[in-house]
Design a protein around this motif. Structure first.
Motif, PDB file in Angstrom:
ATOM      1  N   MET A  94       7.768   1.126  -4.661  1.00 52.84           N
ATOM      2  CA  MET A  94       6.686   1.784  -3.916  1.00 52.84           C
ATOM      3  C   MET A  94       6.211   1.184  -2.743  1.00 52.84           C
ATOM      4  O   MET A  94       5.357   1.394  -1.976  1.00 52.84           O
ATOM      5  CB  MET A  94       5.375   1.999  -4.995  1.00 52.84           C
ATOM      6  N   GLN A  95       6.820  -0.194  -2.224  1.00 51.21           N
ATOM      7  CA  GLN A  95       6.417  -0.776  -1.085  1.00 51.21           C
ATOM      8  C   GLN A  95       7.708  -1.292  -0.545  1.00 51.21           C
ATOM      9  O   GLN A  95       8.501  -2.117  -1.425  1.00 51.21           O
ATOM     10  CB  GLN A  95       5.398  -2.002  -1.472  1.00 51.21           C
ATOM     11  N   ALA A 137       4.884  11.176   1.501  1.00 52.01           N
ATOM     12  CA  ALA A 137       4.745  10.253   0.199  1.00 52.01           C
ATOM     13  C   ALA A 137       4.121   9.029   0.442  1.00 52.01           C
ATOM     14  O   ALA A 137       3.925   8.016  -0.291  1.00 52.01           O
ATOM     15  CB  ALA A 137       6.104  10.281  -0.215  1.00 52.01           C
ATOM     16  N   ALA A 138       3.870   8.738   1.930  1.00 50.21           N
ATOM     17  CA  ALA A 138       3.678   7.375   2.504  1.00 50.21           C
ATOM     18  C   ALA A 138       2.160   7.071   2.281  1.00 50.21           C
ATOM     19  O   ALA A 138       1.336   8.254   2.576  1.00 50.21           O
ATOM     20  CB  ALA A 138       4.072   7.247   3.611  1.00 50.21           C
ATOM     21  N   GLU A 139       1.599   6.185   1.737  1.00 49.37           N
ATOM     22  CA  GLU A 139       0.158   5.833   1.828  1.00 49.37           C
ATOM     23  C   GLU A 139      -0.151   5.110   3.206  1.00 49.37           C
ATOM     24  O   GLU A 139      -1.157   5.375   3.950  1.00 49.37           O
ATOM     25  CB  GLU A 139      -0.253   4.795   0.676  1.00 49.37           C
ATOM     26  N   THR A 140       0.878   4.361   3.666  1.00 44.68           N
ATOM     27  CA  THR A 140       0.658   3.569   4.691  1.00 44.68           C
ATOM     28  C   THR A 140       1.983   3.362   5.471  1.00 44.68           C
ATOM     29  O   THR A 140       3.138   3.046   4.737  1.00 44.68           O
ATOM     30  CB  THR A 140      -0.089   2.322   4.698  1.00 44.68           C
ATOM     31  N   GLU A 142       2.854   0.780   8.541  1.00 39.57           N
ATOM     32  CA  GLU A 142       1.977  -0.062   9.276  1.00 39.57           C
ATOM     33  C   GLU A 142       2.945  -1.411   9.907  1.00 39.57           C
ATOM     34  O   GLU A 142       4.039  -1.674   9.374  1.00 39.57           O
ATOM     35  CB  GLU A 142       0.726  -0.711   8.595  1.00 39.57           C
ATOM     36  N   THR A 152       4.354   1.731   2.573  1.00 36.53           N
ATOM     37  CA  THR A 152       3.662   1.721   1.044  1.00 36.53           C
ATOM     38  C   THR A 152       3.648   3.231   0.677  1.00 36.53           C
ATOM     39  O   THR A 152       3.071   4.018   1.264  1.00 36.53           O
ATOM     40  CB  THR A 152       2.291   1.061   1.248  1.00 36.53           C
ATOM     41  N   LEU A 153       4.096   3.657  -0.590  1.00 35.43           N
ATOM     42  CA  LEU A 153       4.158   4.923  -0.811  1.00 35.43           C
ATOM     43  C   LEU A 153       3.149   5.014  -1.851  1.00 35.43           C
ATOM     44  O   LEU A 153       2.579   4.149  -2.682  1.00 35.43           O
ATOM     45  CB  LEU A 153       5.508   5.312  -1.663  1.00 35.43           C
ATOM     46  N   LYS A 154       2.488   6.457  -1.806  1.00 35.83           N
ATOM     47  CA  LYS A 154       1.624   6.617  -2.766  1.00 35.83           C
ATOM     48  C   LYS A 154       1.995   7.647  -3.865  1.00 35.83           C
ATOM     49  O   LYS A 154       1.346   7.846  -4.898  1.00 35.83           O
ATOM     50  CB  LYS A 154       0.177   7.556  -2.146  1.00 35.83           C
ATOM     51  N   GLN A 155       3.207   8.031  -3.663  1.00 44.66           N
ATOM     52  CA  GLN A 155       3.906   8.878  -4.891  1.00 44.66           C
ATOM     53  C   GLN A 155       5.511   8.351  -4.736  1.00 44.66           C
ATOM     54  O   GLN A 155       5.975   7.941  -3.514  1.00 44.66           O
ATOM     55  CB  GLN A 155       3.826  10.077  -4.661  1.00 44.66           C
ATOM     56  N   THR A 479      11.292  12.986  -5.507  1.00 42.50           N
ATOM     57  CA  THR A 479      10.676  11.935  -6.237  1.00 42.50           C
ATOM     58  C   THR A 479      11.332  11.205  -7.317  1.00 42.50           C
ATOM     59  O   THR A 479      10.808  10.006  -7.877  1.00 42.50           O
ATOM     60  CB  THR A 479       9.255  12.543  -7.211  1.00 42.50           C
TER      61      THR A 479
END
Length: 536
Positions: A94-95, A137-140, A142, A152-155, A479
């Motif tokens: 996830m990261q 799918a990405a949270e951030t 950066e 960083t993924l959120k899913q 996924t």
């Protein structure tokens, strides 16, 4: 007659290249005569230099000349680090954190930074289907510091490295931040990359030529060149792309030594080229290109699934392959949506009873069940492109035998391209069927095979199929991170595609390329690349 034609073409091309050479010498600081110059005839003229704005293969090829990628595919279609030196990923995947290799510079001398890479990914992701899914799918995404960036993924997203290594439409190329911040729906103005060649914009003549010179400051990787990965070691000083739309003229130029490499010779001229002992003819890659029939799902009769099943029933791949070439080196049967010859998701799921030979009796029965009332089926026929024209004639004939009302519309390829992007009804210039082909690199997975996108008029590629089940399977596939699950779901995607019929695969085309034997070291890649090769 062919010899007389070749002589006239040779004199014409000699004069043309003579004039262009004079212009090149005048515009270049170092005389061309003092350089190793390779002259290349691309399959199409370079009109746009923005590989995010357009999916034209010639622009993609231009991108591989002047830009570099974070990761690149090797000959086993696995992502390998290119601009990236190293990366880490958490156990749950996830990261991800990526570190650029040292010594990367833009053509203007400024260093490549993580900021540039993040901006490039975001612009690309606004246009590319796989890139868009990655960003969703990405949270951030950066910047960590000048050399590192973090995703960083959120899913869950099972295609991170594959996305960053995407080699074709749209390929992910790194651009300077100021360029990458251009509106993705507006063409870029600059052509500054960090790749092995520099684009000489002052010598660009659309309809004439495009010029690239060796980037003497480029630092290639130490690994051997392998497909699109490894060390991009440039061994020529200058590459000139010469636009020669007439196939006979291009072949005459190759035979006369006026050009060194012809990307895609016309199939009917290949036997003539092979008689010349000074020329090599071979596949540009063994993975090949997927031949297909794209179907317009918006309008009757092809909006009816039973009618599409009837169409599928009259498709025998051998009919199409024989129409394109009688030489088995250049055409292969392949029923699967994700390619053959060892591609990662090669599959026979759903193919049983399909594509081997036409069954006109079954097609007539399906049409009757569908309530077909003789609505027109408009088949576009680009007469100037053999790989589309010959199959269009086969389709028209087979549809007539099955009882379809066929309207075969002959035109040039440019007009056909304009039509296929239109959603207009048939009575307003619309279309039903169009024969196309795409490199198998563009159909390798459920995520990048754009013809399988089934989100309808607003969320699918031309043809605009709507099938929630197919789209749901594709979304689920992205996924997955376990290879066995990915393969099983890819099989499910293909099986559903044979029921919904978003488009139809008519075989694999192994495209030949031709070059003079004074050229050596061409890297088999499916994309013409100019590192590693030499010219005597």
């Amino acid at each position: 007659m062919r010899d007389r034609l070749g002589g006239r073409c040779g004199r014409l091309i000699s004069g043309l290249f003579g004039l262009l050479a004079v212009a090149s010498v005048a515009a270049t600081a170092v005389p061309v005569a003092a350089q190793t110059v390779l002259r290349f005839v691309p399959h199409a003229d370079l009109r746009s230099v923005d590989p995010v704005w357009t999916t034209a293969y010639v622009t993609r090829n231009h991108g591989h000349m002047i830009y570099d990628q974070l990761f690149s595919l090797d000959s086993k279609l696995r992502p390998q680090p290119q601009m990236v030196e190293s990366w880490t990923v958490t156990p749950d995947k996830m990261q991800w954190e990526f570190t650029l290799r040292p010594g990367l510079n833009w053509h203007d001398g400024k260093p490549v930074t993580a900021e540039d890479c993040v901006a490039s990914i975001k612009r690309w992701g606004a246009r590319d289907v796989l890139g868009n899914r990655l960003l969703v799918a990405a949270e951030t995404l950066e910047v960590v510091d000048a050399q590192r960036f973090r995703l960083t993924l959120k899913q869950p997203f099972g295609q991170v490295l594959e996305a960053l290594a995407k080699p074709s439409n749209n390929a992910l190329f790194m651009m300077p931040k100021r360029v990458a911040e251009t509106d993705p729906f507006k063409q870029i103005e600059e052509t500054i990359g960090s790749g092995p060649f520099k684009f000489v914009r002052a010598e660009w003549l659309p309809g004439g030529k495009a010029v690239y010179v060796k980037n003497t400051d480029y630092k290639p990787r130490s690994e051997p060149a392998d497909f699109l990965s490894g060390g991009k070691v440039v061994k020529v000083d200058r590459v000139e792309w010469m636009s020669v739309p007439d196939s006979a003229v291009a072949v005459a130029a190759l035979g006369a030594g006026e050009v060194d490499w012809l990307e895609v010779p016309s199939p009917d001229l290949v036997p003539i080229i092979e008689r010349d002992a000074a020329i090599t003819v071979r596949p540009i890659d063994m993975i090949g290109s997927q031949l297909s029939i794209r179907i317009n799902h918006l309008h009757a009769p092809m909006d009816n699934p039973k009618v599409r099943q009837a169409l599928l029933t009259v498709i025998g791949q051998s009919d199409y392959l024989n129409a394109i070439s009688s030489d088995p080196r250049w055409v292969k049967a392949c029923p699967g949506y994700f390619g053959c010859n060892g591609t990662p998701y090669e599959s026979l799921a759903g193919t049983e009873g399909h594509l081997k030979q036409a069954d006109f009796a079954k097609a007539k029965r399906l049409l009757k069940e569908a309530g077909y009332k003789g609505e027109r089926v408009v088949v576009l026929d680009p007469a100037d492109v053999h790989y589309s024209h010959a199959p269009a004639l086969v389709t028209a004939e087979n549809l007539k035998k099955a009882g379809f009302n066929v309207d075969l519309q002959t035109m040039d390829f440019g007009t056909a391209i304009g039509k296929i992007n239109s959603q207009a009804p048939l009575d307003q210039g619309g279309w039903s069927l169009f024969h196309s082909y795409a490199t198998i690199m563009d159909v390798l997975t459920p995520a990048i095979a754009t013809g399988l996108r089934a989100g309808g008029a607003k969320n699918a590629a031309y043809g605009w199929p709507t099938d929630p089940e197919l789209e749901g399977l594709r979304t689920k596939w992205l996924t997955l991170t376990d290879p066995a699950e990915q393969k099983a779901y890819a099989d499910k995607v293909q099986a559903r595609a044979f029921e919904a019929v978003p488009y139809i695969v008519t075989g694999t085309l192994i495209i030949p390329t031709a070059y003079r034997k004074s050229v050596d070291g061409i890297v088999p890649s499916g994309i013409p690349v100019f590192w590693n090769l030499t010219k005597k």
